[in-house]
Design a protein around this motif. Structure first.
Motif, PDB file in Angstrom:
ATOM      1  N   ASP A  78       9.251  38.025 -43.254  1.00 35.99           N
ATOM      2  CA  ASP A  78      10.158  36.666 -43.444  1.00 35.99           C
ATOM      3  C   ASP A  78       8.963  35.371 -43.215  1.00 35.99           C
ATOM      4  O   ASP A  78       9.166  34.564 -43.993  1.00 35.99           O
ATOM      5  N   ASN A  79       8.395  35.633 -42.165  1.00 37.01           N
ATOM      6  CA  ASN A  79       7.539  34.504 -41.467  1.00 37.01           C
ATOM      7  C   ASN A  79       6.577  34.100 -42.856  1.00 37.01           C
ATOM      8  O   ASN A  79       6.451  33.002 -42.964  1.00 37.01           O
ATOM      9  N   ALA A  80       5.879  34.972 -43.368  1.00 38.97           N
ATOM     10  CA  ALA A  80       5.036  35.006 -44.102  1.00 38.97           C
ATOM     11  C   ALA A  80       5.541  34.272 -45.174  1.00 38.97           C
ATOM     12  O   ALA A  80       4.860  33.144 -45.655  1.00 38.97           O
ATOM     13  N   ARG A  81       6.414  34.668 -45.725  1.00 44.36           N
ATOM     14  CA  ARG A  81       6.964  34.123 -47.096  1.00 44.36           C
ATOM     15  C   ARG A  81       7.705  32.628 -46.664  1.00 44.36           C
ATOM     16  O   ARG A  81       7.696  31.606 -47.617  1.00 44.36           O
ATOM     17  N   GLU A  82       8.276  32.399 -45.394  1.00 45.36           N
ATOM     18  CA  GLU A  82       8.394  31.013 -45.168  1.00 45.36           C
ATOM     19  C   GLU A  82       7.089  29.950 -44.791  1.00 45.36           C
ATOM     20  O   GLU A  82       7.471  28.993 -45.256  1.00 45.36           O
ATOM     21  N   TRP A  83       6.354  30.434 -44.377  1.00 39.46           N
ATOM     22  CA  TRP A  83       5.042  29.690 -43.859  1.00 39.46           C
ATOM     23  C   TRP A  83       4.204  29.329 -45.037  1.00 39.46           C
ATOM     24  O   TRP A  83       3.459  28.629 -45.109  1.00 39.46           O
ATOM     25  N   PHE A  84       4.238  30.422 -46.116  1.00 41.80           N
ATOM     26  CA  PHE A  84       3.412  30.322 -47.195  1.00 41.80           C
ATOM     27  C   PHE A  84       3.984  30.599 -48.355  1.00 41.80           C
ATOM     28  O   PHE A  84       3.976  31.586 -49.140  1.00 41.80           O
ATOM     29  N   PRO A  85       5.002  29.352 -48.950  1.00 42.55           N
ATOM     30  CA  PRO A  85       5.857  29.788 -50.110  1.00 42.55           C
ATOM     31  C   PRO A  85       5.308  30.112 -51.281  1.00 42.55           C
ATOM     32  O   PRO A  85       5.967  30.733 -52.210  1.00 42.55           O
ATOM     33  N   GLY A  86       4.028  29.755 -51.671  1.00 45.41           N
ATOM     34  CA  GLY A  86       3.212  29.975 -52.720  1.00 45.41           C
ATOM     35  C   GLY A  86       2.781  31.537 -52.757  1.00 45.41           C
ATOM     36  O   GLY A  86       1.938  31.559 -53.688  1.00 45.41           O
ATOM     37  N   GLY A  87       2.659  32.159 -51.632  1.00 46.68           N
ATOM     38  CA  GLY A  87       2.223  33.479 -51.725  1.00 46.68           C
ATOM     39  C   GLY A  87       0.903  33.501 -51.171  1.00 46.68           C
ATOM     40  O   GLY A  87       0.295  32.526 -50.488  1.00 46.68           O
ATOM     41  N   ILE A  88       0.118  34.456 -51.231  1.00 50.69           N
ATOM     42  CA  ILE A  88      -1.158  34.481 -50.783  1.00 50.69           C
ATOM     43  C   ILE A  88      -2.298  33.582 -50.873  1.00 50.69           C
ATOM     44  O   ILE A  88      -3.157  33.184 -50.281  1.00 50.69           O
ATOM     45  N   LYS A  89      -1.925  32.916 -52.082  1.00 49.60           N
ATOM     46  CA  LYS A  89      -2.826  31.624 -52.433  1.00 49.60           C
ATOM     47  C   LYS A  89      -2.683  30.691 -51.506  1.00 49.60           C
ATOM     48  O   LYS A  89      -3.847  29.712 -51.069  1.00 49.60           O
ATOM     49  N   ASP A  90      -1.752  30.592 -50.692  1.00 51.44           N
ATOM     50  CA  ASP A  90      -1.403  29.545 -49.931  1.00 51.44           C
ATOM     51  C   ASP A  90      -2.002  29.899 -48.419  1.00 51.44           C
ATOM     52  O   ASP A  90      -2.093  28.922 -47.402  1.00 51.44           O
ATOM     53  N   VAL A  91      -2.446  31.122 -48.235  1.00 53.52           N
ATOM     54  CA  VAL A  91      -2.869  31.559 -46.771  1.00 53.52           C
ATOM     55  C   VAL A  91      -4.356  31.290 -46.768  1.00 53.52           C
ATOM     56  O   VAL A  91      -5.192  31.745 -47.447  1.00 53.52           O
ATOM     57  N   PRO A  92      -4.466  30.516 -45.763  1.00 58.34           N
ATOM     58  CA  PRO A  92      -6.088  29.850 -45.307  1.00 58.34           C
ATOM     59  C   PRO A  92      -6.836  31.290 -45.143  1.00 58.34           C
ATOM     60  O   PRO A  92      -6.237  32.387 -44.423  1.00 58.34           O
TER      61      PRO A  92
END
Length: 185
Positions: A78-92
């Motif tokens: 849930d944290n991943a979905r909340e912190w990076f709403p665009g999915g893996i492309k939003d993760v640094p």
């Protein structure tokens, strides 16, 4: 260490699922020891380790005699979905999580993962200990887990935050000892 230390490389390659594989390897190594009673293997995990232990127990029901979870981080997906709403492309490429630099691989498999769809496969007694003042992993995650497990007991530590300290830690130890005494052959 510096940027090329083994711990930095390891943390950037780590995920819930690599931790699961590592714990499974530890269990196999432990079971191979002549002094180990393979009929009495228990898992005790806290926070992320609670999530990992729960996933391993679900896959190894016959091998794991009991499961004890302290403030298990069932919130991670849930944290991943909340912190990076665009999915893996939003993760640094790297991200600091609670003081540790982790790589984007940590999140890759989390966006479409629901731990509750897996953990209930563990049908033996589960002990969950959680503080009602935990702001890292809200207690609602453990309340939901306690309802999903076929046999779970949730012990709530009133006023305890994430990571038990002082009297809370000793109370948790007492709960764990009682659980072990009641579940060991």
């Amino acid at each position: 260490g510096g940027n090329n230390s083994k711990s930095d490389l390891t943390s950037k390659e780590m995920s819930i699922f690599t931790e699961k594989t590592d714990l499974e390897a530890v269990i196999e190594t432990v079971k191979a020891q002549p002094y180990v009673d393979s009929d009495n293997i228990f898992l005790l995990g806290a926070s992320q380790g609670g999530m990992v232990s729960a996933l391993v127990a679900a896959d190894k029901v016959d091998e794991i005699k009991g499961l004890m979870l302290c403030f298990p981080a069932f919130c991670i997906a849930d944290n991943a979905r909340e912190w990076f709403p665009g999915g893996i492309k939003d993760v640094p490429e790297t991200y600091n999580l609670m003081g540790m630099d982790i790589g984007s691989v940590y999140y890759e498999d989390l966006f479409n993962f629901d731990p509750y769809s897996v953990i209930g496969k563990y049908n033996k007694d589960v002990l969950i200990i959680h503080g009602d003042a935990d702001e890292v992993v809200p207690i609602a995650y453990s309340e939901k887990a306690a309802n999903i497990y076929p046999s779970a007991e949730l012990k709530v530590l009133e006023g305890a935050v994430h990571g038990f300290r002082g009297d809370y830690a000793w109370t948790a130890v007492d709960y764990v000892v009682d659980y072990l005494e009641n579940h060991t052959n």
